[in-house]
Design a protein around this motif. Structure first.
Motif, PDB file in Angstrom:
ATOM      1  N   THR A  82     -46.567  32.902  57.153  1.00  0.00           N
ATOM      2  CA  THR A  82     -45.617  32.458  56.138  1.00  0.00           C
ATOM      3  C   THR A  82     -45.209  31.010  56.378  1.00  0.00           C
ATOM      4  O   THR A  82     -44.843  30.634  57.500  1.00  0.00           O
ATOM      5  CB  THR A  82     -44.357  33.344  56.142  1.00  0.00           C
ATOM      6  N   VAL A  83     -45.265  30.185  55.342  1.00  0.00           N
ATOM      7  CA  VAL A  83     -44.848  28.785  55.445  1.00  0.00           C
ATOM      8  C   VAL A  83     -43.906  28.450  54.291  1.00  0.00           C
ATOM      9  O   VAL A  83     -43.835  29.174  53.299  1.00  0.00           O
ATOM     10  CB  VAL A  83     -46.056  27.820  55.425  1.00  0.00           C
ATOM     11  N   PHE A  84     -43.180  27.344  54.430  1.00  0.00           N
ATOM     12  CA  PHE A  84     -42.302  26.886  53.363  1.00  0.00           C
ATOM     13  C   PHE A  84     -42.310  25.366  53.342  1.00  0.00           C
ATOM     14  O   PHE A  84     -42.913  24.712  54.209  1.00  0.00           O
ATOM     15  CB  PHE A  84     -40.886  27.428  53.533  1.00  0.00           C
ATOM     16  N   VAL A  85     -41.672  24.794  52.340  1.00  0.00           N
ATOM     17  CA  VAL A  85     -41.663  23.341  52.140  1.00  0.00           C
ATOM     18  C   VAL A  85     -40.232  22.842  52.089  1.00  0.00           C
ATOM     19  O   VAL A  85     -39.357  23.474  51.491  1.00  0.00           O
ATOM     20  CB  VAL A  85     -42.395  22.974  50.822  1.00  0.00           C
ATOM     21  N   GLU A  86     -39.991  21.686  52.729  1.00  0.00           N
ATOM     22  CA  GLU A  86     -38.674  21.061  52.659  1.00  0.00           C
ATOM     23  C   GLU A  86     -38.854  19.543  52.593  1.00  0.00           C
ATOM     24  O   GLU A  86     -39.939  19.030  52.907  1.00  0.00           O
ATOM     25  CB  GLU A  86     -37.815  21.449  53.865  1.00  0.00           C
ATOM     26  N   PRO A  87     -37.819  18.795  52.188  1.00  0.00           N
ATOM     27  CA  PRO A  87     -37.944  17.333  52.157  1.00  0.00           C
ATOM     28  C   PRO A  87     -38.235  16.783  53.557  1.00  0.00           C
ATOM     29  O   PRO A  87     -37.755  17.326  54.557  1.00  0.00           O
ATOM     30  CB  PRO A  87     -36.557  16.880  51.675  1.00  0.00           C
ATOM     31  N   TYR A  88     -39.014  15.718  53.613  1.00  0.00           N
ATOM     32  CA  TYR A  88     -39.318  15.069  54.881  1.00  0.00           C
ATOM     33  C   TYR A  88     -38.520  13.771  54.953  1.00  0.00           C
ATOM     34  O   TYR A  88     -38.651  12.891  54.092  1.00  0.00           O
ATOM     35  CB  TYR A  88     -40.810  14.772  55.001  1.00  0.00           C
TER      36      TYR A  88
END
Length: 622
Positions: free
Chosen positions: A187-193
């Motif tokens: 499982t992966v997710f995305v967030e601001p860098y």
């Protein structure tokens, strides 16, 4: 009371826990894969148990076998270390269900933070500031760059910075594959860098009686592939307000989930903005810097808390500054490629702490993380701690696979680090400068003189002038010649007077300045002059030993994960186009085309094992 402890881990952290057990009169039990049968942690435990029937890379993920091993060995407690199953709630439950003491937080607390997306929801509800996750299906150009992260685990596995929208899908897939391999959960997710962020964390320690300590801050901003390389405590340059907000948020996080034991709350700090990243519900790799500053043994406190002990009053006051570096068997100049082979010699000077899972003569294999050791220095001030650690690195002996030692040394002496202006983009900006070859230009001459010392004093002498003797070496990927003469007066060379030369020591005098070179040999052609690696070349090289232009060889041993879709011999390829992917040490490594042209050979297929130097493919330029 804990009398016998099994460490459900390997390498450096297992050895570290065993060290505290010895001082606490607790018997120790190691578990090991077939690949680790002779590993240091296996040899130093009071007893060891083989974990049967699994591939080496997955052995330490078999919780059922580990619990069975603890019961077989008569252990009454299990310490998970870090990585592998250390943040697996089901494993914690299995340990407790078997009637064993779990050296860690309650399974419910692990579960609360195990999914980083769920953890962010909990922290938002508790009022902890954070970066909200993004929906991968609705990410737009304006959201870039973004960071893909594994929902389970850490250590840089399953993490990717994405700067192009058309690359997001592939990076999500690659991160998921890597996370599945490392943690058993893709499982992966995305967030601001945040480009200019600093990685700052707070060590927490909580007992079962409601006491929560926050043991200062650590800065872990120097990272490669999102895995920490240099850590220090306390985090430098933070305002009193930011530090107080960090400690308050960490305490809130721990209390919100009913935390018990040692854990770390991680934040991204940008200016005076603080964002919660995640909580590691385990001991951290970098815990020694906190131990040094606070004068504590965090493993001993973990054991005491698990036995029902209390944290009396307030934590001790911090003293001084500590810095830690992670020494890896890897080549930073070649995409951080992990290295394998024999660790011939690892020695550090007095005055610094060495935590390692290896000793002289051990093999660095392909199955696990390539960290060889951690070096930790403590001093009254930050500047003094940095100087002490840099000096220790420079004086250390590291003979074996290529390491990041010179990178670490250059990092510690870089102005951006010494002035505490670093952030997580440090290596993105400075890597080429930090990886310039640091080989000693006099090393080949010292090696040649050492090679020549055993000959008769007049064995190379002629009564008429002649050409000098020539020895050829490869040093820092370059072929270099060293020249000397046998004369009536002994060995001579241009530009330097030979004061002494034998198999282990060469002393040269250059215009009154004497330099000593220590020589070590480990086979016919491999030798070290201090820490400079040299490979002696034969007098008459094999004229057939060459590769065609455009040949792509394996930079490390590993497994071919996959080949680019539709790729075969005869395919047209573009420069830097991904051709295939290798997995080594649970990290994914991309092999790209060196130039635009035609793929004239593709020698591997998915699942195939390759060794260093194996010919993978050939791209012929037009």
């Amino acid at each position: 009371m804990i009398t016998s402890l099994l460490v459900a881990n390997r390498g450096e952290i297992a050895c570290r826990v065993f060290r505290t057990c010895r001082t606490s009169a607790i018997r120790t039990v190691a578990v090991h894969s077939d690949a680790d049968e002779k590993a240091l942690h296996t040899r130093t435990a009071d007893m060891s148990v083989r974990l049967p029937g699994t591939a080496p890379a997955d052995t330490y993920l078999r919780g059922d076998l580990i619990v069975k091993a603890a019961l077989t060995a008569g252990a009454d407690a299990v310490h998970p270390g870090y990585g592998f199953l250390s943040e697996n709630a089901d494993f914690a439950r299995a340990v407790l269900g078997a009637g064993l003491t779990w050296i860690g937080p309650p399974p419910e607390a692990i579960e609360a933070m195990a999914s980083k997306t769920r953890a962010k929801d909990l922290m938002a509800a508790a009022g902890v500031p954070l970066l909200a996750p993004l929906d991968p299906d609705t990410v737009t150009e304006s959201d870039l760059p973004v960071l893909v992260k594994a929902a389970a685990g850490g250590g840089g596995r399953g993490m990717r910075v994405v700067r192009r929208l058309d690359a997001l899908k592939e990076e999500l897939r690659a991160a998921s594959t890597e996370a599945e391999s490392a943690f058993g959960d893709g499982t992966v997710f995305v967030e601001p860098y945040v480009e200019d962020g600093r990685h700052v964390e707070v060590q927490v320690l909580a007992d079962t009686h409601g006491t929560v300590w926050t043991l200062g801050t650590r800065d872990c901003s120097l990272q490669r592939r999102h895995q920490k390389v240099v850590e220090e405590a306390p985090a430098p340059g933070l305002s009193a307000d930011v530090e107080q907000r960090l400690r308050s948020a960490a305490s809130t996080a721990a209390r919100t989930i009913g935390y018990v034991g040692a854990g770390t709350v991680e934040f991204l700090v940008s200016g005076d903005r603080v964002h919660f990243l995640e909580m590691n519900t385990r001991l951290q790799v970098e815990h020694p810097v906190t131990e040094a500053v606070f004068g504590l043994d965090l493993v001993a406190l973990q054991l005491d808390i698990a036995d029902g002990g209390t944290l009396d009053g307030n934590p001790p006051q911090p003293s001084g500054h500590a810095v830690e570096v992670r020494l890896y068997a890897e080549d930073p100049a070649h995409d951080w490629a992990p290295q394998t082979g024999t660790l011939h010699r690892l020695a550090v000077p007095e005055g610094v702490r060495l935590d390692t899972g290896f000793t002289d003569g051990d093999e660095i294999g392909v199955h696990y993380d390539p960290m060889l050791a951690k070096l930790i220095a403590h001093a009254p001030t930050r500047a003094a701690a940095i100087r002490r650690l840099a000096d220790a690195l420079e004086r250390s002996t590291v003979h074996g696979p290529t390491t990041n030692r010179d990178l670490l040394l250059n990092s510690l002496r870089h102005d951006e680090f010494t002035s505490a202006r670093m952030d997580t983009g440090f290596y993105d900006r400075h890597l080429p400068d930090l990886t310039q070859p640091a080989a000693d230009p006099l090393a080949p001459l010292a090696a040649a003189l050492s090679d020549a010392h055993g000959r008769s004093r007049f064995g190379g002498w002629r009564n008429v002038p002649s050409q000098p003797q020539v020895k050829r070496y490869v040093m820092a990927d370059e072929e270099i010649e060293a020249r000397y003469r046998h004369t009536r007066r002994g060995l001579e060379t241009d530009g330097a007077r030979v004061v002494h030369a034998d198999a282990r020591l060469v002393v040269l005098d250059m215009d009154g300045l004497q330099r000593r070179f220590e020589i070590a040999r480990y086979d016919d052609d491999l030798l070290y002059v201090d820490n400079t690696t040299l490979r002696a070349l034969p007098r008459f090289p094999d004229p057939t030993a060459h590769l065609a232009p455009g040949s792509l060889v394996a930079p490390m041993p590993g497994t071919v994960l996959r080949v680019a879709e539709g790729l075969s011999a005869g395919s047209a390829v573009e420069a830097n186009q991904p051709l295939l992917w290798l997995e080594a040490m649970k990290m994914e490594h991309k092999i790209t085309a060196p130039a635009t042209g035609t793929l004239t050979a593709l020698n591997v297929s998915p699942g195939q094992q390759v060794t260093v130097g194996s010919l993978l493919a050939v791209v012929q330029a037009p």
